[in-house]
Design an enzyme around this catalytic site. Structure first.
Site, PDB file in Angstrom:
ATOM      1  N   ILE A 297      -1.994  -4.439  -1.406  1.00  0.00           N
ATOM      2  CA  ILE A 297      -2.024  -3.103  -0.664  1.00  0.00           C
ATOM      3  C   ILE A 297      -2.251  -2.205  -1.966  1.00  0.00           C
ATOM      4  O   ILE A 297      -1.497  -1.946  -2.984  1.00  0.00           O
ATOM      5  CB  ILE A 297      -0.794  -2.640  -0.204  1.00  0.00           C
ATOM      6  CG1 ILE A 297      -0.256  -3.650   0.827  1.00  0.00           C
ATOM      7  CG2 ILE A 297      -1.121  -0.944   0.426  1.00  0.00           C
ATOM      8  CD1 ILE A 297       1.328  -2.843   1.398  1.00  0.00           C
ATOM      9  N   ASP A 298      -3.478  -1.550  -1.923  1.00  0.00           N
ATOM     10  CA  ASP A 298      -3.894  -0.389  -3.010  1.00  0.00           C
ATOM     11  C   ASP A 298      -3.167   0.937  -2.339  1.00  0.00           C
ATOM     12  O   ASP A 298      -3.880   1.465  -1.355  1.00  0.00           O
ATOM     13  CB  ASP A 298      -5.400  -0.295  -3.196  1.00  0.00           C
ATOM     14  CG  ASP A 298      -5.926  -1.696  -3.611  1.00  0.00           C
ATOM     15  OD1 ASP A 298      -5.035  -2.365  -4.326  1.00  0.00           O
ATOM     16  OD2 ASP A 298      -7.076  -2.020  -3.369  1.00  0.00           O
ATOM     17  N   VAL A 299      -2.662   1.655  -3.442  1.00  0.00           N
ATOM     18  CA  VAL A 299      -2.067   2.879  -2.961  1.00  0.00           C
ATOM     19  C   VAL A 299      -2.143   4.235  -3.748  1.00  0.00           C
ATOM     20  O   VAL A 299      -2.372   4.104  -4.795  1.00  0.00           O
ATOM     21  CB  VAL A 299      -0.304   2.677  -2.936  1.00  0.00           C
ATOM     22  CG1 VAL A 299       0.371   4.015  -2.327  1.00  0.00           C
ATOM     23  CG2 VAL A 299       0.096   1.534  -1.941  1.00  0.00           C
TER      24      VAL A 299
ATOM     25  N   PHE B 195      -5.023   2.105   1.000  1.00  0.00           N
ATOM     26  CA  PHE B 195      -6.655   2.464   0.912  1.00  0.00           C
ATOM     27  C   PHE B 195      -7.103   0.961   0.896  1.00  0.00           C
ATOM     28  O   PHE B 195      -6.584  -0.155   0.141  1.00  0.00           O
ATOM     29  CB  PHE B 195      -7.338   3.071  -0.331  1.00  0.00           C
ATOM     30  CG  PHE B 195      -6.982   4.828  -0.221  1.00  0.00           C
ATOM     31  CD1 PHE B 195      -5.864   5.166  -0.350  1.00  0.00           C
ATOM     32  CD2 PHE B 195      -8.039   5.368   0.116  1.00  0.00           C
ATOM     33  CE1 PHE B 195      -5.626   6.665  -0.300  1.00  0.00           C
ATOM     34  CE2 PHE B 195      -8.019   6.710   0.392  1.00  0.00           C
ATOM     35  CZ  PHE B 195      -6.728   7.589   0.112  1.00  0.00           C
TER      36      PHE B 195
END
Lengths: 250, 203
Positions: A129-131, A142
């Protein structure tokens, strides 16, 4: 006590390695196979290889380069980028990677995670997970290399990855990417508190002290970094490195 | 020649890469003739215990492997779930194991400070210091583990190496010509090389 894994995170653009800052301004580093040779010598714990263009361009992984890189690794390697189907996962495992990393695809459907975990075991499936931290809504996930906002709340997104069967969560801060000022400890702790599977922290590491903070204050199970292992000095000269005799425990 | 048994499970390329790097002849194979003439056998395994047992069973190779390993007594190295399958049964599933080694497979304890699966490097202690497999192994040897279940042999004498993750468990077991390692030597740098080299030399 357990030994904490310290993991270089390598970004693939075309057939070369690059490093970004806040997911932008990519700098070319060199040939990935050469880098792997050096990381072999340094006996790194594990590697993560991410093709940062595949999902955004809607294309498949470049199996040829993955096989070439994985074939040189005497440590475990995870690959992410452009994975949408079980057939792609199967091909990648055959290329010699231990784990596959799913990010963008999971924001639409977690079916590929479920299928891959069933077939290869949850230990082979990493949910990434890119946050980004937003002013109004706090932490937001994102997809597609930080270009598409995920509608779901971060907590629900993490939950759906776990339900689908990931064996590990890779949590990456877009804001801290390439900045080398330290991890977003609040984000890491938030996610580490939510799950019982291993959590790999990424984004922001510049020093060994930062790695320790991610474990001790953030509750990370493992720590990943890009810039720290490919740049040297204030001028960010390119130098593949890895702290020798570093031993982190938790 | 070492036959790496291919029954459509997991990552076999890594094991073959390591042997190639060591200059040891090996083949990834499910071919009866090739396995029939191999000097040694590697049985890999990844993922779920039941899926591995079902895969191995449907490959039709079990009778041949029994002949080669149990009767002709050629050296066998089981890796990860490939090692666990040598036992009678696993807490992970309902499929019976091969039952070649008197052991059961149990789940690692759930402790708040240790996450499961156990994924990462772990130092090992020798239980059988004089065993030829361990001859060239460095004293500070550590290996890469990925597992939620561990081997518990009925006899402590069958334990070669131990590791600790919430409890002490068998990291490697050995009964006659059969060796099982819970870790991944093919992904454990020079320590894995040392161990696989000794296996290829004959143990």
């Amino acid at each position: 006590m357990a030994i904490v894994r310290v993991i270089p995170c390598l970004l693939l653009r075309g057939r070369g390695l690059v490093k970004t800052r806040k997911f932008k301004d990519s700098v070319y580093l060199g040939d990935p196979v050469n880098a792997v040779h050096i990381f072999n010598e340094k006996e790194v714990d594990e590697l993560i290889l991410l093709d940062i263009d595949a999902s955004r361009e809607g294309r498949e992984p470049d199996y040829e380069i993955v096989a070439e890189i994985a074939g040189e690794c005497f440590m475990p390697i995870a690959y992410g980028g452009g994975i949408k189907t079980l057939d792609q996962v199967r091909k990648l495992i055959r290329c010699g990677v231990e784990k596959i990393v799913i990010n963008s695809a999971a924001t639409e459907s977690t079916e590929v995670i479920r299928a891959a975990a069933d077939l290869f075991g949850s230990q082979a499936v990493v949910g990434a997970i890119d946050v980004k931290k937003t002013l109004l809504y706090g932490y937001k996930a994102f997809a597609k290399s930080g270009t598409v906002e995920v509608k779901m709340k971060l907590e629900d997104h993490v939950g759906s990855l776990l339900t689908a069967g990931v064996g590990e969560i890779f949590i990456n801060s877009i804001d801290r990417d390439g900045v080398m000022m330290g991890y977003d400890l609040q984000l890491i702790r938030h996610v580490a508190n939510m799950v019982s599977v291993p959590v790999v922290a990424c984004g922001g590491a510049g020093t060994v002290e930062h790695l320790k903070q991610a474990v001790e204050e953030g509750g990370a199970t493992a720590v990943a970094a890009g810039s720290m292992f490919v740049f040297h000095g204030k001028l960010r000269g390119i130098l593949i490195n890895y702290p020798q005799d570093l031993r982190l425990e938790r | 020649m070492i036959a790496i048994i291919d029954y459509s499970i997991g990552n076999l390329a890594s094991v073959a890469n390591m042997f190639k790097h060591l200059g040891v002849e090996c083949e990834i194979t499910s071919d009866f003739e090739t396995i029939g003439r191999a000097d040694k056998i590697v049985l890999p395994g990844n993922g779920a215990f039941d899926a591995c047992m079902q895969g191995l069973r449907s490959s039709g190779l079990i009778p041949l492997l029994e002949e080669r390993v149990l009767h002709e007594k050629i050296p066998l190295l089981g890796i990860c779930v490939g090692a666990q399958m040598l036992g009678h049964s696993s807490a992970e599933g309902s499929e019976p194991g091969l039952g070649w080694i008197d052991m059961k497979i149990k789940r690692l304890p759930s402790l708040t400070y240790l996450r499961i699966p156990h994924m990462g490097w772990c130092e090992v202690k020798r239980s059988a210091p004089t065993h030829p497999l361990l001859q060239d192994l460095d004293d500070d040897a550590r290996f890469y583990f990925v597992h939620s279940y561990y081997m518990e042999p009925a006899s402590l004498q069958d334990v070669l190496l131990t590791a600790n993750y919430g409890l002490n468990f068998a990291a490697a077991v050995c009964v006659k010509n059969m060796i099982g390692v819970q870790f991944h030597p093919e992904k454990s740098h020079r320590f894995g090389k040392q161990l696989l080299k000794q296996f290829s030399r004959g143990v």
